[in-house]
Design an enzyme around this catalytic site. Structure first.
Site, PDB file in Angstrom:
ATOM      1  N   PHE A  72       0.657  -1.201  -0.053  1.00  0.00           N
ATOM      2  CA  PHE A  72      -0.120  -0.021   0.179  1.00  0.00           C
ATOM      3  C   PHE A  72       0.674   1.140   0.035  1.00  0.00           C
ATOM      4  CE2 PHE A  72      -2.479   3.396   2.329  1.00  0.00           C
ATOM      5  CZ  PHE A  72      -3.647   3.293   1.442  1.00  0.00           C
ATOM      6  N   GLU A  73       1.873   1.421   1.031  1.00  0.00           N
ATOM      7  CA  GLU A  73       2.705   2.340   0.881  1.00  0.00           C
ATOM      8  C   GLU A  73       3.616   2.725  -0.364  1.00  0.00           C
ATOM      9  OE1 GLU A  73       4.555   2.755   5.234  1.00  0.00           O
ATOM     10  OE2 GLU A  73       4.607   0.507   4.379  1.00  0.00           O
ATOM     11  N   ASP A  75       2.504   1.602  -3.498  1.00  0.00           N
ATOM     12  CA  ASP A  75       1.785   2.195  -4.425  1.00  0.00           C
ATOM     13  C   ASP A  75       1.477   3.707  -4.339  1.00  0.00           C
ATOM     14  OD1 ASP A  75       1.688  -0.185  -5.799  1.00  0.00           O
ATOM     15  OD2 ASP A  75      -0.552  -0.779  -4.572  1.00  0.00           O
ATOM     16  N   SER A 117       3.013  -7.647 -14.561  1.00  0.00           N
ATOM     17  CA  SER A 117       2.657  -7.595 -13.174  1.00  0.00           C
ATOM     18  C   SER A 117       1.100  -7.296 -12.979  1.00  0.00           C
ATOM     19  CB  SER A 117       3.338  -6.610 -12.278  1.00  0.00           C
ATOM     20  OG  SER A 117       3.115  -6.551 -10.963  1.00  0.00           O
ATOM     21  N   LEU A 118       0.457  -7.103 -12.037  1.00  0.00           N
ATOM     22  CA  LEU A 118      -0.726  -6.797 -11.836  1.00  0.00           C
ATOM     23  C   LEU A 118      -1.053  -5.254 -11.214  1.00  0.00           C
ATOM     24  CD1 LEU A 118      -2.487  -9.907 -10.550  1.00  0.00           C
ATOM     25  CD2 LEU A 118      -2.922  -9.093 -12.980  1.00  0.00           C
ATOM     26  N   LYS A 150      -5.089 -14.496  -4.169  1.00  0.00           N
ATOM     27  CA  LYS A 150      -3.585 -13.670  -4.375  1.00  0.00           C
ATOM     28  C   LYS A 150      -2.619 -14.343  -3.591  1.00  0.00           C
ATOM     29  CE  LYS A 150      -1.205  -9.505  -5.455  1.00  0.00           C
ATOM     30  NZ  LYS A 150       0.087 -10.253  -4.731  1.00  0.00           N
ATOM     31  N   ARG A 171       9.909 -13.792 -12.838  1.00  0.00           N
ATOM     32  CA  ARG A 171       9.488 -12.890 -13.812  1.00  0.00           C
ATOM     33  C   ARG A 171      10.422 -12.260 -14.184  1.00  0.00           C
ATOM     34  NH1 ARG A 171       4.352 -10.839 -13.169  1.00  0.00           N
ATOM     35  NH2 ARG A 171       4.168 -11.380 -11.009  1.00  0.00           N
ATOM     36  N   GLU A 206       2.738 -19.420  -8.963  1.00  0.00           N
ATOM     37  CA  GLU A 206       3.174 -18.621  -7.771  1.00  0.00           C
ATOM     38  C   GLU A 206       3.714 -19.577  -6.980  1.00  0.00           C
ATOM     39  OE1 GLU A 206       3.348 -14.391  -5.991  1.00  0.00           O
ATOM     40  OE2 GLU A 206       2.782 -15.428  -8.197  1.00  0.00           O
ATOM     41  N   LYS A 323      -9.719 -11.919 -12.827  1.00  0.00           N
ATOM     42  CA  LYS A 323      -9.392 -11.922 -14.258  1.00  0.00           C
ATOM     43  C   LYS A 323     -10.665 -12.079 -15.073  1.00  0.00           C
ATOM     44  CE  LYS A 323      -6.179 -14.924 -13.117  1.00  0.00           C
ATOM     45  NZ  LYS A 323      -5.097 -15.942 -12.995  1.00  0.00           N
TER      46      LYS A 323
END
Length: 712
Positions: A72-73, A75, A117-118, A150, A171, A206, A323
């Site tokens: 969150f931070e 982003d 990525s997402l 996720k 990735r 994953e 998705k």
């Protein structure tokens, strides 16, 4: 009016960026990196500082597996940068991309289809906006969605050619990643061959560590007094990138598969649901907790349903992935350079609680590293009672200004070990004083100093616990294999002052052994015989027994094979371990002389032997008669010496470690992956992609009988 509006717009953008860099997210009371330098910073300086912060946190997350801030931070930093660069495009920099997890020591491989990525979203309004954009892009047709947990792990792409597993790649930067086939092949759930598969198939998944496995490993570390692993995600990422194959085998990883990369023919599947059904039939682990959802409203309800279900999942999860189901709709929706337009990750709010930090205690590890631990009033958090939390190091305590008696906010966000986010300042007691780390060490009688430029403090002289742990490591099966010298015996030896450093155990007399509780004539005879055998063991065991940081069993073997003696290793200089190269543009790179012994390991080796105390250990080992030289390869099996072998599958009578030891004692080398440089592949039952690759490259394949014949 135009100039006034422009000035107001400038002021607003600057205020927003400053606020985002100085206000905690979601509420921890500590500043994000880097600190604001001036209220009058120009937009250009703000942008440069934000870009530096983002790149630093990308490095910590993707390469060092040690993030300092939440998603969150992070982003919010990215959003702040995007807002400023939109407002002031003349100062905008190049696209930062999706990050890059490629590491030193690995070969790289290209993805046939980009591995993006997402995009993240944190509230219902943003999620519905995602749905609105899709409806517009696809002409208002009814949409089907797949909703999955996720998994908080490491993204990987598994490549199958003609139905055979050939490669696993991280990735990386989305176009090219690290080839981690050797470690990923240890995951038993991955099928080695697929019936009726397309000619080319990239399966996206994953890799994660189950909570039970994470807790098992941390229980072992706690028993050894070592700092606990912070969370399953970081440990899984570190395990995938381990160059020490033996250490990787000690940690059980799992995988969940969910996505389709490149596929030839491209028309093999019509929908994600069809693809996942086929994956399940082939034996891949998938999640199908929730069926296909019709429309955004149904997808939103499924997200809320997953928020409840995730409490009982065996893996860490921090959100839901939504998705578009039909692959044709995905193609029509398209992608950006970073994210697909047809998918989004909804991040669940982290579990948080407030409690009182009563005391900061110190935990000493085998290497002498000191880890501060928060002793908390017990509080229920994410279904378990929390009474302790790691504080990492002195700098972390100072940065967050954590004091004994403070009310602190703790969080579990896909974490097992809770983290202290920060202090609830309005509840701080008037008598609370800044924590003095060095004063507390002195109070506890711990003579410690900072370890070079590292944040950690280390003991100058070993404590009782540290002496015991070093001795147990020295005598363990992975080192000198001294049978009977375990925890209880080590404690007695240290308490009786018979052992100060581990090598002292080799010189203990029979009369001194009889001083120990439970040691009669038979026990003493057995111990003396065990010590005599330990002195004749292989060189790599002596190297591993030293306890050099970052040097595991496989690295010890590689060092023994290269240097041939402990004297040569002790005398090694930087140029003996790393080749320094200067590029055309002046950039400096370092190339490992010994595969797998990169910059970090090399620095550990050089630092270890620069310590006079450690050189004294080596001298004592030499005086005790310990074997400190590599035995020459047996002449009768000269065909093995210098050859590279790869082991795959289960052999009839030989365990993997036994086969490895036989090959290495004969002068051969065992590698984890097949290449053109491989001389032999030794294959047993259930041999998978390594056997297939050997056959493709024309590498000779041996069974156990063939290996024994070669060894003579």
């Amino acid at each position: 009016m135009h100039l006034l509006a422009q000035a107001l717009s400038l002021a607003l953008a600057l205020s927003l960026a400053l606020a985002l860099l100085s206000i905690p997210f979601p509420s921890p009371p500590y500043p994000l990196y880097p600190p604001r330098t001036s209220m009058s910073e120009s937009p250009r300086d703000q942008i440069l500082r934000l870009r530096a912060a983002i790149q630093r946190h990308e490095e910590l997350y993707r390469k060092k597996h040690a993030p300092e801030i939440s998603d969150f931070e992070f982003d919010k930093l990215v959003d702040a940068l995007a807002d400023l660069e939109r407002e002031f495009p003349m100062f905008a920099g190049p696209d930062l991309g999706i990050g890059d997890d490629k590491s030193e020591g690995f070969q790289q491989a290209d993805h046939k289809a980009p591995m993006l990525s997402l995009d993240n979203t944190y509230d219902e309004a943003d999620f519905r906006a995602f749905g609105d954009r899709l409806y517009k892009a696809l002409g208002g047709t009814g949409l089907e969605f797949i909703v999955e947990p996720k998994v908080d792990g490491v993204a990987v792409s598994l490549t199958f050619e003609k139905g055979q597993f050939v490669r696993a790649v991280t990735r990386g930067n989305g176009a090219r990643g690290d080839d981690v086939t050797a470690n990923v092949s240890l995951i038993r759930e991955i099928p080695r061959s697929l019936k009726g598969a397309p000619d080319l198939l990239e399966v996206r998944g994953e890799i994660y560590m189950e909570l039970a496995e994470f807790q098992r490993l941390n229980t072992e570390r706690e028993a050894e007094g070592e700092p606990l692993y912070a969370n399953p995600r970081n440990l899984a990422a570190g395990t995938v990138k381990l160059l020490d194959g033996e250490e990787a085998r000690k940690r059980r990883l799992s995988i969940v598969c969910y996505g389709l990369g490149a596929c030839e023919p491209a028309t093999a599947f019509a929908s994600l649901k069809e693809f996942k059904t086929k994956l399940k039939a082939w034996g891949f682990p998938i999640r199908d907790d929730i069926d296909v959802q019709q429309g955004v409203d149904a997808a939103w309800k499924a997200i809320q349903q997953l928020d409840v279900l995730r409490r009982d999942l065996p893996f860490p999860t921090d959100g839901a992935v939504v998705k578009v189901n039909r692959l044709e709709d995905q193609r029509r929706a398209g992608t950006t350079s970073k994210f697909p337009h047809w998918a989004v990750a909804f991040k669940f709010p982290p579990d948080q609680a407030e409690t009182i930090l009563r005391k900061i205690s110190m935990q000493v590890g085998r290497t002498g590293a000191i880890t501060p631990v928060a002793e908390l009033d017990p509080v229920l958090l994410a279904g378990s009672t929390v009474a302790r939390a790691t504080l990492h190091n002195a700098d972390e305590i100072a940065r967050k200004d954590i004091r004994e008696g403070d009310t602190v906010r703790i969080q579990k966000a896909g974490e097992i070990i809770p983290q202290v986010l920060g202090v609830v300042l309005e509840k701080r007691p008037a008598e609370a004083r800044p924590f003095d780390f060095e004063a507390r060490l002195k109070e506890l009688g711990l003579d410690a100093a900072r370890d070079g430029e590292e944040a950690a403090y280390k003991l100058r002289a070993p404590s009782r616990e540290m002496k015991i742990r070093r001795l147990v490591h020295f005598a363990s099966k992975q080192c000198l294999d001294i049978d009977g010298l375990g925890d209880a015996v080590a404690e007695q030896l240290v308490d009786l002052a018979l052992v100060d450093v581990p090598v002292d155990a080799l010189g203990i007399t029979p009369a001194q052994w009889r001083m120990l509780e439970g040691f009669k004539d038979k026990s003493v005879d057995n111990m003396m015989a065990g010590l005599a055998q330990a002195k004749q063991r292989e060189l790599w065991r002596a190297i591993h027994a030293l306890g050099i940081p970052n040097v595991g069993m496989q690295t010890a073997k590689d060092l023994a094979r290269h240097f041939k003696s402990l004297d040569a290793l002790e005398a090694a200089r930087s140029a003996d371990l790393l080749q320094t190269k200067i590029g055309k543009k002046g950039g400096v790179t370092h190339e490992a002389v010994i595969p797998g012994v990169g910059v970090e390991v090399s620095e550990s080796i050089l630092s270890f032997f620069s310590d006079p105390n450690h050189r004294d250990w080596v001298r004592a080992m030499r005086e005790a008669g310990l074997n400190l030289a590599e035995a020459a390869a047996v002449a009768a099996v000269a065909g093995v010496a210098g050859k590279t072998f790869v082991l795959t599958g289960t052999l009839p009578t030989l365990g993997r470690d036994e086969a490895r030891d036989l090959i290495e004692k004969a002068g051969g080398k065992v590698s984890g992956s097949v290449s053109k440089k491989t001389d032999y592949v030794v294959a047993g039952e259930e041999a998978g992609s390594k056997l297939t690759k050997a056959q493709e490259l024309g590498v000779p394949v041996l069974d156990e009988a063939g290996l024994r014949a070669l060894l003579g």
